[in-house]
Design a protein around this motif. Structure first.
Motif, mmCIF file in Angstrom:
data_model
loop_
_atom_site.group_PDB
_atom_site.id
_atom_site.type_symbol
_atom_site.label_atom_id
_atom_site.label_comp_id
_atom_site.label_asym_id
_atom_site.label_seq_id
_atom_site.Cartn_x
_atom_site.Cartn_y
_atom_site.Cartn_z
ATOM 1 N N GLY A 165 -3.489 -0.526 -8.918
ATOM 2 C CA GLY A 165 -2.830 -2.010 -9.018
ATOM 3 C C GLY A 165 -2.229 -2.479 -7.726
ATOM 4 O O GLY A 165 -2.275 -3.535 -7.099
ATOM 5 N N ALA A 166 -1.619 -1.606 -6.918
ATOM 6 C CA ALA A 166 -0.950 -2.101 -5.502
ATOM 7 C C ALA A 166 -2.120 -2.605 -4.711
ATOM 8 O O ALA A 166 -2.007 -3.445 -3.828
ATOM 9 N N LEU A 167 -3.170 -1.682 -4.647
ATOM 10 C CA LEU A 167 -4.380 -1.918 -3.672
ATOM 11 C C LEU A 167 -5.076 -3.377 -4.038
ATOM 12 O O LEU A 167 -5.278 -4.128 -3.273
ATOM 13 N N VAL A 168 -5.415 -3.413 -5.329
ATOM 14 C CA VAL A 168 -6.090 -4.619 -5.917
ATOM 15 C C VAL A 168 -5.070 -5.921 -5.560
ATOM 16 O O VAL A 168 -5.858 -6.935 -5.086
ATOM 17 N N GLY A 169 -3.815 -5.801 -5.760
ATOM 18 C CA GLY A 169 -2.779 -6.824 -5.769
ATOM 19 C C GLY A 169 -2.835 -7.361 -4.301
ATOM 20 O O GLY A 169 -2.798 -8.555 -3.918
ATOM 21 N N ARG A 222 5.551 8.901 2.680
ATOM 22 C CA ARG A 222 5.318 8.372 1.328
ATOM 23 C C ARG A 222 4.465 9.583 0.834
ATOM 24 O O ARG A 222 4.423 9.741 -0.429
ATOM 25 N N VAL A 223 3.464 9.710 1.605
ATOM 26 C CA VAL A 223 2.346 10.698 0.890
ATOM 27 C C VAL A 223 3.001 12.031 0.736
ATOM 28 O O VAL A 223 2.939 12.611 -0.440
ATOM 29 N N LEU A 224 3.732 12.734 1.599
ATOM 30 C CA LEU A 224 4.575 13.852 1.241
ATOM 31 C C LEU A 224 5.466 13.615 0.143
ATOM 32 O O LEU A 224 5.465 14.531 -0.770
ATOM 33 N N GLY A 225 6.211 12.561 -0.141
ATOM 34 C CA GLY A 225 6.992 12.258 -1.219
ATOM 35 C C GLY A 225 6.059 12.232 -2.509
ATOM 36 O O GLY A 225 6.566 12.615 -3.548
ATOM 37 N N GLY A 226 4.927 11.531 -2.376
ATOM 38 C CA GLY A 226 3.824 11.733 -3.611
ATOM 39 C C GLY A 226 3.747 13.054 -3.846
ATOM 40 O O GLY A 226 3.282 13.450 -5.227
ATOM 41 N N LEU A 285 0.919 -1.087 -0.095
ATOM 42 C CA LEU A 285 0.024 -0.141 -0.036
ATOM 43 C C LEU A 285 0.870 1.283 -0.073
ATOM 44 O O LEU A 285 0.288 2.256 -0.438
ATOM 45 N N LEU A 286 2.187 1.154 0.382
ATOM 46 C CA LEU A 286 2.984 2.165 0.290
ATOM 47 C C LEU A 286 2.992 2.946 -1.124
ATOM 48 O O LEU A 286 3.341 3.993 -1.291
ATOM 49 N N ILE A 287 3.081 1.909 -2.045
ATOM 50 C CA ILE A 287 2.972 2.082 -3.319
ATOM 51 C C ILE A 287 1.704 3.083 -3.721
ATOM 52 O O ILE A 287 1.710 3.990 -4.602
ATOM 53 N N SER A 288 0.543 2.551 -3.360
ATOM 54 C CA SER A 288 -0.667 3.225 -3.644
ATOM 55 C C SER A 288 -0.858 4.549 -2.880
ATOM 56 O O SER A 288 -1.215 5.518 -3.674
ATOM 57 N N PHE A 289 -0.215 4.664 -1.850
ATOM 58 C CA PHE A 289 -0.250 6.005 -0.983
ATOM 59 C C PHE A 289 0.496 7.020 -1.567
ATOM 60 O O PHE A 289 -0.227 7.989 -1.842
ATOM 61 N N PHE A 290 1.601 6.802 -2.126
ATOM 62 C CA PHE A 290 2.532 7.621 -2.849
ATOM 63 C C PHE A 290 1.744 7.914 -4.483
ATOM 64 O O PHE A 290 1.439 9.135 -4.746
ATOM 65 N N ALA A 291 1.247 6.926 -5.057
ATOM 66 C CA ALA A 291 0.435 7.229 -6.562
ATOM 67 C C ALA A 291 -0.666 8.039 -6.146
ATOM 68 O O ALA A 291 -0.864 9.045 -7.059
ATOM 69 N N PHE A 292 -1.577 7.673 -5.230
ATOM 70 C CA PHE A 292 -2.702 8.493 -4.802
ATOM 71 C C PHE A 292 -2.639 9.927 -4.594
ATOM 72 O O PHE A 292 -3.206 10.914 -4.989
ATOM 73 N N ALA A 293 -1.310 10.078 -3.882
ATOM 74 C CA ALA A 293 -1.064 11.537 -3.672
ATOM 75 C C ALA A 293 -0.629 12.413 -4.733
ATOM 76 O O ALA A 293 -0.918 13.545 -4.965
#
Length: 399
Positions: A355-359, A102-106, A46-54
């Protein structure tokens, strides 16, 4: 004739390399981060998801908010924020602090991508824009070829926190390079042009809709679907390599390096073979990606077949992100190309996050073996959507 600004473009490419590597570090280190933070591998994904959604939720408003800030200063600022978020992530005492980092980075990553492509275009005359943008975005390809595998190797050797801190320190160094080596550009004259043409655009909106909007929308949906499929599997590739293919943890970085090098071959193939026929290249790439992922699903326990399939997947998928924007620019009318690019970027990052969320959901519910089949389903939908594209194109041409 003005010299081609190699130095400035290489600085921009380096910044892209650092930003993309910072985004994708968790993909190769899921098992280590899971055990170190005391959370499941799906939660780490989910760290990928949080980044992408940000990126998706904040890139447009933040880019608008900072529209009058000098581009040189803004690039330096966002790279510093990316550096801080990476270092804080590496020092995070728990999963919650890492999520905030991660959200800050996104958020910074979204502003970065809103600036970096246009910056490279400002450095060169119009006839060299394609070449300049290709050099700059090549840093993203290098991130998958070298950055992520190297981060994975360092993480296995010194713990998962080391590559986060390392990429943060390098990003600070990149900000110094921007300060000292990147030529300044004046983007504000384009804001004046935008203001002067606002009335023209408003008048245009009152007329009939652009006939290429349906095909552009279809391509953006295609982008989102394919990225959802890819990142539902690739986000959890380290657990799959270890659990299903029997790859020792210490060799994950090497295999990701192989995958990245294969992707670079795909990028070169896309430009050399399919540059003028992106739709055909995409159909071939989606089909070959499907065949290689199917081989991984059926023969994960056979190292020869599985590693060969993994390599072919890398080559085929390297073609897809290169040809998708090319196809988009072929289909979109000149009047909506800028808007189309913005929606493309949104669809791409939304696909990564979803994708990260679904996976993660299917990993918890059905295990690692379910992930290739999710990808295959998405590829099948993508092929159908791509097959429909010519009909919409012909319809747009008749209007």
């Amino acid at each position: 004739m003005k010299r081609f600004p190699w130095g400035g473009l290489i600085v921009l490419a380096t910044a892209v390399f650092l930003s993309v590597t910072a985004e994708m570090i968790p993909t190769g280190l899921l098992p280590e981060m899971s055990s170190g933070l005391g959370v499941s591998e799906s939660q780490v994904g989910l760290l990928i998801s949080f980044f992408a959604f940000a990126v998706v939720l904040t890139s447009v408003p933040l880019t608008f908010l900072f529209r009058r800030v000098p581009r040189h200063l803004l690039l330096m600022m966002v790279l510093v924020v990316i550096a801080i978020s990476s270092i804080v992530g590496g020092l995070a005492p728990n999963f919650e602090v890492l999520v905030v980092a991660r959200v800050l980075g996104g958020m910074a990553h979204g502003v970065f991508w809103g600036v970096v492509g246009a910056y490279s275009a400002h450095l060169v005359p119009k006839e060299q824009i394609g070449r300049a943008v290709a050099i700059t975005t090549g840093g993203g390809t290098l991130a998958f070829v070298l950055g992520v595998p190297l981060a994975t190797t360092v993480g296995h050797a010194f713990g998962w926190r080391a590559p986060f801190i390392g990429i943060g320190v390098l990003a600070l160094l990149g900000a110094v390079f921007i300060l000292l080596l990147l030529p300044r550009v004046d983007h504000r004259k384009h804001l004046e042009v935008s203001t002067n043409t606002a009335a023209i655009r408003a008048e245009r909106r009152r007329g009939p809709l652009d006939p290429t909007i349906p095909v552009v929308a279809l391509i953006c949906i295609l982008v989102a679907v394919v990225m959802i499929g890819n990142y539902s599997f690739y986000t959890y590739i380290a657990p799959f390599l270890i659990g299903e293919m029997g790859v020792p943890e210490g060799q994950i970085g090497l295999l990701l390096l192989v995958y990245g090098a294969a992707g670079a071959i795909g990028v070169l193939t896309a430009g050399a073979v399919f540059g003028k026929r992106p739709a055909r290249g995409l159909m071939v790439a989606l089909g070959v990606t499907g065949a290689s992922v199917l081989a991984l699903a059926l023969f994960a326990g056979n190292p020869v077949i599985a590693i060969a399939a993994f390599f072919v997947w890398g080559v085929a998928f390297g073609v897809i992100p290169t040809l998708l924007p090319t196809q988009l620019m072929h289909e979109a009318s000149p009047a909506i190309r800028d808007t189309s690019s913005a929606f493309y970027s949104t669809a791409f990052n939304a696909g990564i996050g979803l994708g990260a969320l679904v996976g993660g959901f299917f990993l918890d519910a059905f295990g690692l073996t379910s992930l290739p089949w999710i990808y295959l389903s998405a590829l099948a939908v993508g092929i159908v959507l791509l097959a429909v594209t010519p009909a919409l194109t012909r319809r747009a041409q008749r209007v």
